[in-house]
Design an enzyme around this catalytic site. Structure first.
Site, short mmCIF file in Angstrom:
data_model
loop_
_atom_site.label_atom_id
_atom_site.label_comp_id
_atom_site.label_asym_id
_atom_site.label_seq_id
_atom_site.Cartn_x
_atom_site.Cartn_y
_atom_site.Cartn_z
N CYS A 136 14.54 0.32 -10.74
CA CYS A 136 15.26 1.46 -10.18
C CYS A 136 16.75 1.46 -10.49
O CYS A 136 17.43 2.47 -10.26
CB CYS A 136 15.05 1.52 -8.67
SG CYS A 136 13.31 1.66 -8.20
N CYS B 67 11.27 7.71 -0.33
CA CYS B 67 11.59 8.60 -1.44
C CYS B 67 10.32 8.97 -2.21
O CYS B 67 9.38 8.18 -2.27
CB CYS B 67 12.63 7.97 -2.37
SG CYS B 67 11.99 6.60 -3.34
#
Length: 397
Positions: free
Chosen positions: A85, A217
């Site tokens: 990420c 998310c």
């Protein structure tokens, strides 16, 4: 920590609207569009870019070339990278480093991902997973729930350990999701722009206590890009030099990540704190000087613990920070004015550069309904399990 050799300016940024999986253009089209937007923003032609760093997590080798070849065939070096990420900010780190060192005068950082629905999972099952040590450490500490998304167990566990130490209420995490949706409602590039009440957030299905669905998310598709260059190059070509990368640091895990028996450290608290310390010292500023923040809110729990890791509020005070509204407009900082990963979306390779784009717009005074008044110093935090953390501090000149 990188010693600052010469100023590096962010002269162009571009970002396409983030979308749900299955509704996006192919990754190469998205990457080309974001690059073209950054070039247009800088008012620069592609043939003046000297190197390109392209980050993505869900893609084959040389996907960066596939995207950039649609922009031009200039023969420049194109480097492909994957840092989970933190991929987008890792690309920015390398582009900034190339310019700062004098290797090149102008470089492009591009991040993109075309994701699929559902929870994150590895692509290979016939070889050791790079996350195995993390999974084993987590399992020894809190067990493992088959059928529950692993990322939610990592970050939900960090939230549990914080709650155990400080007695934080579950709905404090929920308030962060409410704030994210309120900010995203002002962002036409965000994937989720519908506001939510605290009751709606807390009533959504439980994923991993204390995290409900709206506190996690979503998988997202999208792309974002940034162009960085030296001051001399910018002046030669008449570019906007108003935003400079004042300092930047990248960190990886230390023994404490695995030996502390603390999920917060396993998911990157120490990496964040170490990178933030390096950045503040190099720039000669403190967290109190920051006006606007884009931080890695993959889950509400990570936003809350990151407040403290970044020095925005002292240890043990994150709940008060949230309840006092110090994380939004009218408070001490505006955190994730874009809506963050929770609401803007999280295409893994693009996230770090989407954060960069938002902060550049903020410092230029061009963030429209999201504008933080008189923003002059901006802080970016991008985290990847496995692990990597990049913290960047931008200043308006």
């Amino acid at each position: 920590m990188t010693l600052q050799q010469r100023a590096v300016h962010v002269v162009g940024v571009g970002m396409i609207p983030f979308t749900k999986p299955g509704t996006s253009e192919p990754y190469n089209v998205m990457g080309a569009r974001a690059t073209q937007l950054a070039l247009a923003d800088a008012r620069l032609s592609y043939d003046l870019i000297q190197q390109a760093y392209v980050g993505y997590v869900y893609g084959d080798s040389t996907a960066g070339q596939a995207a950039l070849y649609q922009v031009g065939l200039s023969g420049i070096p194109v480097f492909n990278l994957n840092n989970n990420c933190a991929t987008g900010s890792s690309a920015l780190f390398l582009a900034r480093q190339a310019v700062e060192s004098g290797m090149v005068e102008c470089a492009l950082a591009l991040g993109m991902d075309q994701m699929v629905p559902g929870a994150l999972k590895g692509a290979f099952d016939d070889r050791p997973s790079p996350m195995q040590r993390f999974a084993d450490t987590m399992t020894a500490h809190q067990g493992y729930e088959t059928g529950t998304p692993r990322a939610a167990q990592f970050f939900g566990g960090a939230g549990r350990d914080y709650m155990a130490q400080y007695g934080t209420r579950p709905d404090t995490f929920g308030r962060i999701a409410v704030k994210a949706r309120q900010h995203a409602a002002r962002n036409p590039l965000a994937v989720f722009r519908q506001v939510l009440t605290l009751e709606e957030v807390m009533a959504s299905p439980m994923v991993f206590d204390p995290l409900t669905r709206y506190q996690c998310c979503p998988p997202t598709c999208g792309a974002a890009a940034a162009i960085v260059c030296s001051g001399e190059f910018a002046r030669k070509h008449g570019l906007d030099t108003s935003v400079v990368i004042a300092s930047q640091a990248m960190t990886t895990d230390s023994p404490a990540s695995f030996e502390s028996n603390d999920m917060r450290k396993l998911v990157g608290y120490d990496m964040t704190a170490d990178a933030a310390k390096q950045v503040y010292e190099a720039a000669g500023v403190g967290p109190e000087d920051v006006d606007v923040v884009e931080l890695h809110d993959c889950f509400t729990a990570n936003e809350l613990i990151s407040y403290e890791a970044l020095g925005l509020t002292p240890p043990g005070t994150a709940e008060k920070f949230v309840l006092d509204g110090d994380n939004t407009y009218g408070g001490r900082y505006v955190v994730n004015p874009s809506g963050g990963l929770l609401s803007k979306g999280h295409p893994l390779g693009a996230t770090g550069l989407a954060q960069c784009a938002e902060l550049v717009w903020q410092l230029r005074g061009r963030a429209e309904d999201r504008q933080v008044q008189n923003a002059r110093i901006a802080l970016q935090h991008n985290l990847g399990l496995g692990g990597a953390c990049v913290v960047t501090l931008y200043q308006r000149q």
